[in-house]
Design a protein around this motif. Sequence first.
Motif: not given
Length: 216
Positions: A186-193, A196-198
Motif C-alpha cells: 500500500l502506497i498512501e498519497l497526499d490526495s483525494d479519491h 488527480g494531483n498525483v
Amino acid sequence: MLNSFIYLHGFASSPKSTKAKDLIDRFAQIPIKLTIPDLNAGDFSHLTISRQINQVTAEFPDHSVPVTLIGSSLGGLTSAHLAQRNPQVQRLVLLAPAFGFLSHWLPKLGSEKIQRWQQEQYLLVYHYGEGRELPLSYNFVTDAAQYQENLLQRPISTLILHGKQDEVIPIQASRDFAASRPWVKLIELDSDHALGNVTAEIWQAIRSFCQLGNGD
C-alpha cells in the motif's frame, strides 16, 4: 515475457476519464498497449459487478499470456475479484479500490432513498462519463453484496495507491485490506479519491511495480 494490461474504470465513469486517458498516453509512450473496456457496455442502467467481471474476462488474451489488471475505485474492486477466480491474472494495481463500497455509498443515500429505490427498482445516479443522471437498477446493490473482501485470499502480487484525503472510500479500507495480506503493498498519497494531483507519482509506482523499462 509478453503481458496483457487491462484498465478498469470506476463507477459511473468511462474510458474517457482523466485517469484512463493519462494512463493510456503513458503506456503508449513505452510503447505498450493498454486495453480499456467500456464497463457501461451501452447499458449503465443494468450495470452489475458480475457483468463487469464477465465482460473483462472476455477481453482476456490467450491463456498463456499473463494479465495485469489496473483498476480504479469500483474497477479496482472488480479487478480484485477477477484475480481471485482467474489464475491468468498475475498482477494487480488498485487505485483507491472501492473496498466496502456499499457500506460507504448506501449510507450517503439515506434509508428513505434506498427504500424507494428498492420499491421502484431504479434510481437516478449522476454519471460522470455522460455528464447527466441515468437510472440504475437495484440489482446493482443485490449483486454487489456478494463481493466481500474476506473472499479475496489469493496471494497475488498487488499494489494499492490510495489518497489519504479520500472522501469516497476512506483510506482505512485499503489499510485494513493490506494489513492481513502480506502480498499487498500500500502506497498512501497526499490526495483525494480522484488522485488527480498525483498522476506522475502513480505512473512511477506502476512502472516500478510492473517493471516497465523504457524498452519493454
